[in-house]
Design a protein around this motif. Structure first.
Motif, PDB file in Angstrom:
ATOM      1  N   SER A  68       0.840  -1.200   0.000  1.00  0.00           N
ATOM      2  CA  SER A  68       0.000   0.000   0.000  1.00  0.00           C
ATOM      3  C   SER A  68       0.873   1.248   0.000  1.00  0.00           C
ATOM      4  O   SER A  68       2.072   1.179   0.289  1.00  0.00           O
TER       5      SER A  68
ATOM      6  N   ALA B  82      -3.730   4.211  -1.018  1.00  0.00           N
ATOM      7  CA  ALA B  82      -4.084   3.147  -1.971  1.00  0.00           C
ATOM      8  C   ALA B  82      -3.535   1.797  -1.534  1.00  0.00           C
ATOM      9  O   ALA B  82      -2.473   1.720  -0.912  1.00  0.00           O
ATOM     10  N   LYS B  85      -3.928  -4.453  -5.049  1.00  0.00           N
ATOM     11  CA  LYS B  85      -4.661  -5.705  -4.843  1.00  0.00           C
ATOM     12  C   LYS B  85      -4.140  -6.860  -5.690  1.00  0.00           C
ATOM     13  O   LYS B  85      -4.147  -8.002  -5.267  1.00  0.00           O
ATOM     14  N   GLY B  98     -13.787   6.880 -10.100  1.00  0.00           N
ATOM     15  CA  GLY B  98     -13.822   7.479  -8.773  1.00  0.00           C
ATOM     16  C   GLY B  98     -15.150   8.138  -8.503  1.00  0.00           C
ATOM     17  O   GLY B  98     -15.931   8.394  -9.428  1.00  0.00           O
ATOM     18  N   SER B 115     -13.526   8.035  -3.287  1.00  0.00           N
ATOM     19  CA  SER B 115     -13.008   6.669  -3.349  1.00  0.00           C
ATOM     20  C   SER B 115     -12.693   6.402  -4.815  1.00  0.00           C
ATOM     21  O   SER B 115     -13.319   6.976  -5.712  1.00  0.00           O
ATOM     22  N   GLU B 117     -11.126   3.245  -7.745  1.00  0.00           N
ATOM     23  CA  GLU B 117     -10.732   1.865  -8.041  1.00  0.00           C
ATOM     24  C   GLU B 117     -10.061   1.843  -9.403  1.00  0.00           C
ATOM     25  O   GLU B 117     -10.487   2.557 -10.307  1.00  0.00           O
ATOM     26  N   CYS B 118      -9.083   0.993  -9.521  1.00  0.00           N
ATOM     27  CA  CYS B 118      -8.506   0.719 -10.835  1.00  0.00           C
ATOM     28  C   CYS B 118      -8.780  -0.750 -11.110  1.00  0.00           C
ATOM     29  O   CYS B 118      -8.391  -1.618 -10.312  1.00  0.00           O
ATOM     30  N   ARG B 119      -9.491  -1.024 -12.193  1.00  0.00           N
ATOM     31  CA  ARG B 119      -9.865  -2.409 -12.528  1.00  0.00           C
ATOM     32  C   ARG B 119      -9.298  -2.788 -13.884  1.00  0.00           C
ATOM     33  O   ARG B 119      -9.136  -1.936 -14.755  1.00  0.00           O
ATOM     34  N   ALA B 125     -10.298  -5.897  -9.415  1.00  0.00           N
ATOM     35  CA  ALA B 125      -9.683  -4.707  -8.802  1.00  0.00           C
ATOM     36  C   ALA B 125      -8.167  -4.867  -8.758  1.00  0.00           C
ATOM     37  O   ALA B 125      -7.655  -5.888  -8.293  1.00  0.00           O
ATOM     38  N   VAL B 128      -7.176  -0.115  -5.150  1.00  0.00           N
ATOM     39  CA  VAL B 128      -8.328   0.583  -4.578  1.00  0.00           C
ATOM     40  C   VAL B 128      -7.805   1.628  -3.604  1.00  0.00           C
ATOM     41  O   VAL B 128      -6.725   1.447  -3.022  1.00  0.00           O
ATOM     42  N   GLU B 130      -8.507   5.791  -1.518  1.00  0.00           N
ATOM     43  CA  GLU B 130      -9.263   6.994  -1.191  1.00  0.00           C
ATOM     44  C   GLU B 130      -8.386   8.211  -1.463  1.00  0.00           C
ATOM     45  O   GLU B 130      -7.160   8.122  -1.390  1.00  0.00           O
TER      46      GLU B 130
END
Lengths: 126, 140
Positions: A68, B82, B85, B98, B115, B117-119, B125, B128, B130
């Motif tokens: 992260s 971030a 994932k 977003g 919020s 997300e990058c998919r 995902a 992810v 904020e």
């Protein structure tokens, strides 16, 4: 000289890294991320150099994961500026089959004003 | 800059196709030449089975989305958090979306909490997170 996980302790400070964010570097960055850009360096370009500078001092085993990342941006940096990155270990944890490092990064401009700060969480295989 | 960044509104998405060429360019720009990103032979022999994009490359897409929506308020006052994932590989298409979750006053400044997300193209995902950004002051 690089250091490995066992040599690190909370409070350990990496050597200060200084680097120029010149037009050629910013141009390569903008091509890589498919962006147009303007007269200042994208904050994530500054951050990427800071992280790589710190990673250059770390000896990390295969399977290490950048889990992260946090950033806070304070000030724009003009193309051609030289910045200074200071990094230190703020947390070190070994639990079960997992080893974790949390590293704090602070980037300053030539007037010693803070440009951005970040926190990287890295998970290493046991 | 996006005209409408009210609570519950979506931020205009960013779509990027990831190639090995772009990963290599990113390595040159960042100075991160970890072989898992740039050495296809090495990467093929790892559990990942091939090269992967730098996590920070994907985060750059999220940052660009925020910059397009909020302008320089993002680049000189934004906050980002971030989690990575899963890896993104050459050939993947990354879509960053977003949403403005809330707008609150913090120390006299109105800030949007978003919020994102990058998919990938399989709707998995990749990143992810904020983001918080100060909103431009409105004219009286």
């Amino acid at each position: 000289m690089s250091v490995d996980y066992d040599e690190l302790s909370v409070g350990y400070e990496f050597p200060v890294a200084s680097y120029e964010l010149d037009a050629a570097l910013v141009s390569r960055y903008l091509k890589a991320v498919d962006s147009r850009g303007d007269d200042h360096v994208p904050p994530l370009a500054v951050a990427a150099r800071a992280l790589a500078a710190m990673a250059g001092w770390l000896s990390l085993p295969g399977g290490t994961i950048h889990a992260s990342q946090e950033f806070e941006f304070f000030k724009l940096v003009s193309v051609g500026s030289t910045v200074e990155c200071r990094a230190r270990v703020t947390r070190k944890l070994a639990r079960g089959g997992m080893r974790m490092l949390i590293l704090q990064l602070d980037v300053f401009d030539q007037t010693k004003e803070r440009v951005q700060s970040g926190k990287a969480t890295i998970i290493l295989p046991a | 800059m996006a005209a409408d960044t009210g609570e519950g509104k979506s931020v205009a998405p960013i779509v990027r196709h990831i190639t090995q060429e772009k990963i290599n360019l990113y390595a040159e720009a960042s100075g991160d030449f970890n072989p898992i990103h740039v050495d296809e032979t090495f990467a093929a022999g790892t559990p990942l089975g091939g090269t992967i994009a730098h996590g920070m490359l994907l985060l750059a897409y999220a940052s660009e989305m925020m910059a397009q929506a909020f302008g320089r308020k993002w680049d000189s006052g934004g906050k980002l958090s971030a989690r990575f994932k899963r890896p993104a590989r050459p050939g993947d298409t990354a879509t960053v979306t977003g949403k403005v979750d809330s707008i609150k006053e913090e120390n006299g400044t109105w800030c949007a909490s978003c919020s994102f997300e990058c998919r990938n193209q399989n709707d998995e995902a990749i990143v992810v997170g904020e983001a918080v950004v100060a909103l431009p002051e409105s004219e009286e």
